[in-house]
Design a protein around this motif. Structure first.
Motif, PDB file in Angstrom:
ATOM      1  N   LYS A  80       0.734  -1.188   0.044  1.00 24.30           N
ATOM      2  CA  LYS A  80      -0.047  -0.025  -0.130  1.00 24.30           C
ATOM      3  C   LYS A  80       0.774   1.381   0.018  1.00 24.30           C
ATOM      4  O   LYS A  80       0.355   2.451   0.058  1.00 24.30           O
ATOM      5  N   ASP A 134       2.594   4.359  -1.392  1.00 23.98           N
ATOM      6  CA  ASP A 134       2.356   5.137  -2.696  1.00 23.98           C
ATOM      7  C   ASP A 134       3.704   5.097  -3.123  1.00 23.98           C
ATOM      8  O   ASP A 134       3.784   5.419  -4.506  1.00 23.98           O
ATOM      9  N   ASP A 179      -1.361   1.171  -9.655  1.00 22.77           N
ATOM     10  CA  ASP A 179      -1.595   2.443  -8.571  1.00 22.77           C
ATOM     11  C   ASP A 179      -3.141   3.084  -8.853  1.00 22.77           C
ATOM     12  O   ASP A 179      -3.786   2.498  -9.748  1.00 22.77           O
ATOM     13  N   SER A 180      -3.457   3.878  -8.070  1.00 22.44           N
ATOM     14  CA  SER A 180      -4.816   4.434  -8.108  1.00 22.44           C
ATOM     15  C   SER A 180      -4.617   5.540  -9.205  1.00 22.44           C
ATOM     16  O   SER A 180      -3.446   5.938  -9.637  1.00 22.44           O
ATOM     17  N   SER A 201      -1.778   7.430 -14.012  1.00 18.18           N
ATOM     18  CA  SER A 201      -1.340   6.933 -12.417  1.00 18.18           C
ATOM     19  C   SER A 201      -1.174   8.339 -11.745  1.00 18.18           C
ATOM     20  O   SER A 201      -0.678   9.206 -12.205  1.00 18.18           O
ATOM     21  N   ASN A 251      -8.177   1.979  -7.894  1.00 17.93           N
ATOM     22  CA  ASN A 251      -7.403   1.735  -7.030  1.00 17.93           C
ATOM     23  C   ASN A 251      -6.107   0.789  -7.172  1.00 17.93           C
ATOM     24  O   ASN A 251      -6.332   0.010  -8.171  1.00 17.93           O
ATOM     25  N   ARG A 252      -4.920   1.200  -6.459  1.00 21.97           N
ATOM     26  CA  ARG A 252      -4.134   0.338  -6.714  1.00 21.97           C
ATOM     27  C   ARG A 252      -4.346  -1.414  -6.364  1.00 21.97           C
ATOM     28  O   ARG A 252      -4.881  -1.688  -5.432  1.00 21.97           O
TER      29      ARG A 252
END
Length: 302
Positions: A103, A105, A172-173, A213, A243-244
């Motif tokens: 999680k 980033d 990634d988100s 991204s 989302n990721r």
């Protein structure tokens, strides 16, 4: 024989290849190569076999495949008797806890299960297929303007062999644009075939998408079909937030490849993967594990 690097125990292992004898014969013998060009590489062959694998009768293949290749069905949403066909088993979903997603980033995660090669500071005109064989990003996506964005960037090639989990995911988100589809042949993407067919990735059926991204700028996804891949199925919704770790799509039966391109100075790939790639050896990775990290501009460093 295909040797790969196991990151967990830092050792080299030999890949179990589904249909290895047939594959070697097809890409090495005169008769096999003739059949390859006349029939096997063509859409009709893959479509017909793909049709059979969607029929209930194909379920008989599942049990022996699971046994021969040690597939852990405790990780899948469905049990052995719940699959409606071999293809239903092939693109099986995993339980959420089966693949923990990093999680952080700043972590670059693997976008699927498979064998990974990584190239940094790429030359757009000489992308590496295997030693001695190169291809151009422009040829791969047929779009000069998009290709130019990734000058001196990073290229990741994830090969999914038939025994692997065959869904691919977002790193990634962010938001993803519409998919562009390019017609092509259906050569195998196994290293045996890559050593025989020049510019194979540019010959095969493929699809590409720009992913915006949140942490890694624009990323180019390219999915490459292969022998017996009835279709590449995109399951994401364009222009909506993802989302990721969310699923982007999946391949129906056959070994397949997902290639990612990053813009210059966006990511650094973990050293063990880079070192093995320099040796011409793929690294085994699983969805969600860290394979690199985001580069932080000097202006933002403390």
């Amino acid at each position: 024989m295909i040797k790969y690097y196991n990151r967990n125990n830092k050792s080299y292992e030999i890949e179990q290849v589904a249909g290895d004898k047939v594959l070697n014969w097809t890409y090495s013998s005169p008769i096999g190569l003739s059949l390859l060009e006349l029939i096997i590489k063509r859409r009709i062959f893959s479509s017909l076999y793909g049709w059979y694998l969607t029929r209930r009768i194909s379920r008989r293949k599942i049990s022996s495949f699971v046994s021969n290749f040690n597939i852990d069905l405790s990780l899948t949403e469905k049990g052995l008797r719940d699959f409606s066909s071999f293809n239903d088993f092939f693109y099986r979903k995993l339980k959420p806890q089966a693949r923990p997603i990093d999680k952080d980033d700043l972590s670059l995660i693997s976008f699927g299960d498979g064998k990974l090669l990584a190239y940094e500071t790429i030359d757009l005109e000489k992308l590496v297929q295997v030693k001695g064989f190169t291809y151009s990003l422009r040829e791969l996506i047929n779009n000069d303007q998009i290709a130019e964005k990734f000058t001196n960037g990073t290229c990741l090639i994830l090969r999914l062999c038939p025994t692997d989990y065959h869904r691919f995911h977002f790193i990634d988100s962010g938001t993803c644009e519409n998919t562009i589809k390019i017609k092509g042949a259906y050569y195998s993407v196994n290293p045996i075939a890559l050593q025989k067919v020049k510019k194979l990735f540019c010959e095969n059926k493929r699809e590409w998408t720009i992913f915006h991204s949140n942490n890694f700028a624009d990323v180019l996804y390219v999915e490459v079909g292969a022998t017996c891949v009835g279709s590449i199925v995109q399951t994401y919704t364009p222009q909506t937030t993802v989302n990721r770790g969310d699923e982007k799509g999946y391949f129906k039966f056959g070994g397949s490849t997902v290639i990612l391109f990053f813009e210059s100075d966006q990511v650094s790939i973990d050293e063990d993967i880079i070192e093995q790639t320099k040796r011409g050896i793929e690294s085994s990775v699983l969805l969600g594990e860290r394979i690199g990290y985001k580069k932080i501009p000097l202006s933002r460093r403390g």
